[in-house]
Write an enzyme that holds these catalytic residues in place. Structure first.
Site, PDB file in Angstrom:
ATOM      1  N   THR A 298       0.820  -1.217   0.000  1.00  0.00           N
ATOM      2  CA  THR A 298       0.000   0.000   0.000  1.00  0.00           C
ATOM      3  C   THR A 298       0.852   1.264   0.000  1.00  0.00           C
ATOM      4  O   THR A 298       1.972   1.272   0.542  1.00  0.00           O
ATOM      5  CB  THR A 298      -0.905   0.013   1.257  1.00  0.00           C
ATOM      6  OG1 THR A 298      -1.493   1.300   1.398  1.00  0.00           O
ATOM      7  CG2 THR A 298      -0.136  -0.275   2.526  1.00  0.00           C
TER       8      THR A 298
ATOM      9  N   TYR B  60      -1.772  -0.332  10.071  1.00  0.00           N
ATOM     10  CA  TYR B  60      -2.005  -0.989   8.775  1.00  0.00           C
ATOM     11  C   TYR B  60      -0.762  -0.876   7.890  1.00  0.00           C
ATOM     12  O   TYR B  60      -0.246  -1.869   7.372  1.00  0.00           O
ATOM     13  CB  TYR B  60      -3.225  -0.342   8.103  1.00  0.00           C
ATOM     14  CG  TYR B  60      -3.418  -0.739   6.671  1.00  0.00           C
ATOM     15  CD1 TYR B  60      -3.704  -2.050   6.323  1.00  0.00           C
ATOM     16  CD2 TYR B  60      -3.310   0.209   5.648  1.00  0.00           C
ATOM     17  CE1 TYR B  60      -3.875  -2.412   4.998  1.00  0.00           C
ATOM     18  CE2 TYR B  60      -3.485  -0.146   4.322  1.00  0.00           C
ATOM     19  CZ  TYR B  60      -3.771  -1.458   4.006  1.00  0.00           C
ATOM     20  OH  TYR B  60      -3.934  -1.815   2.690  1.00  0.00           O
TER      21      TYR B  60
END
Ligand code: UDP
Length: 336
Positions: free
Chosen positions: A127, A151
């Site tokens: 990501t 995350y």
């Protein structure tokens, strides 16, 4: 290359997380290119109804023995796409243990099983949240990675594990750093259906359709032209298409790459709301709230490396197409 130009010649490809939003689109594109996706999923966030293009194995990645057994059932497979992960940024801040266990331990179990079954090619979904807060836009893959959220930290830890496996055990890999996956397949069959839904476009569409609450806009005091956060929205079918390019590149000898998957274009939350109002013809009712924890001010990609290394450029990612296809999917789902 159009969406159907690389012949996978009946090859089986394991898609971990193939019941999820991006996974289902990747599976469909593998099938459209002549391959067979084998889905591994625990179906906690993914959906069995989204598995349509090949068999599935119900397996929880946190269970090392079960993960190995799933790989051993398909031990001739050489290429693995790993997309399964806990993704809700706010939950990661509150429950980091579950995030590390699911994402990091789960990925390690996959790497261990791949090594044992000699599956040598991995495509991993990382990501842009691994980069952290920076003003160096558009983001290059060489930017410092200093993730802000749990995350992002879990995804960076996995990137490092994959690099170590490459160095020590010759694992070939492409790590994609996704920007904002959005839109849906034109068929209206598969699309974004998270529960709870935290993403901007589906939440704004819900509010426009009068399904559920007014949208909350998280913060108008960011240092951007209109005060709202800027993101790079890439159509999920472009993400899927990039995976086909990655498989081809690895077949042709690519052994290691980190690649941004974005369009290079940034849009603010208010620009997205305006575009949704234009496409749907409906107002998006929203209330301005405080910033959401874990959100960065702006993130958009330098998308050159995907073109240079993989020959990939987005085909489906105009903002209008993203919103139109997401809207079609939701209308089909809601029967309106
Ligand atoms: N956002 C918002 N309201 C929502 C969901 C998201 O204002 O209900 C904002 C969020 O703060 C961020 C942008 O929209 O600036 C994109 O958020 P999303 O969760 O879709 O993706 P992320 O960039 O967090 O992966």
């Amino acid at each position: 290359m159009s969406d159907q130009e690389y012949d996978l010649k009946g090859r089986e490809i394991i898609v971990v997380g193939g019941g999820g939003y991006i996974g289902a689109h990747v599976c469909k594109m593998i099938a459209e290119n002549g391959g067979t996706p084998i889905v591994f999923d625990n179906f906690q966030a993914g959906h069995k109804h989204a598995v349509k293009w090949g068999p599935y194995v119900t397996v929880d990645l946190r269970d090392r023995a079960a993960t190995l057994a799933a790989f051993q059932q398909h031990k001739d497979v050489e290429t693995v796409v790993h997309l399964a992960s806990s993704i809700e940024v706010g939950e990661g801040e509150k429950q980091p243990e579950g995030f590390y266990e699911n994402n990091v331990s789960g990925a390690l179990n996959i790497l261990m099983a791949m090594r044992q079954t000699q599956a040598d090619n991995l495509i991993f979904s990382s990501t842009c949240a691994t980069y952290g807060e920076t003003q160096n836009m558009p983001l290059l893959e060489t930017e410092v990675q200093n993730p802000f959220s749990v995350y992002g930290k879990t995804k960076l830890a996995i990137e490092h594990m994959i690099q170590s496996y490459h160095k020590a055990y010759d694992l070939n890999y492409v790590t994609f750093r996704y920007f904002n996956a959005s839109g849906a397949d034109a068929s209206g069959d598969i699309g974004e259906e998270h529960d709870p839904e935290t993403h901007l476009i589906p939440n704004a569409l819900k509010a426009a359709a009068g399904r559920g609450n007014r949208m909350k806009l998280f913060g108008t005091d960011y240092d951007t032209p209109d005060g709202t956060c800027v993101r790079d929205y890439i159509h999920v079918n472009d993400i899927a298409l990039a995976h086909i390019h990655a498989i081809r590149a690895m077949d042709e000898g690519l052994s290691q790459a980190e690649v941004n998957l974005g369009t290079g274009e940034g849009y603010s939350v208010l620009q997205i709301i305006k575009a949704i109002e234009e496409v749907t013809g409906l107002p998006v009712p929203y209330d301005v709230g405080p910033r959401r924890e874990g959100d960065l001010t702006q993130l958009f990609a330098n998308a050159a490396r995907a073109e240079e290394i993989l020959g990939f450029t987005p085909q489906h990612s105009s903002l209008e197409n993203i919103i139109q296809t997401a809207w079609n999917f939701h209308k089909t789902k809601w029967g309106i």
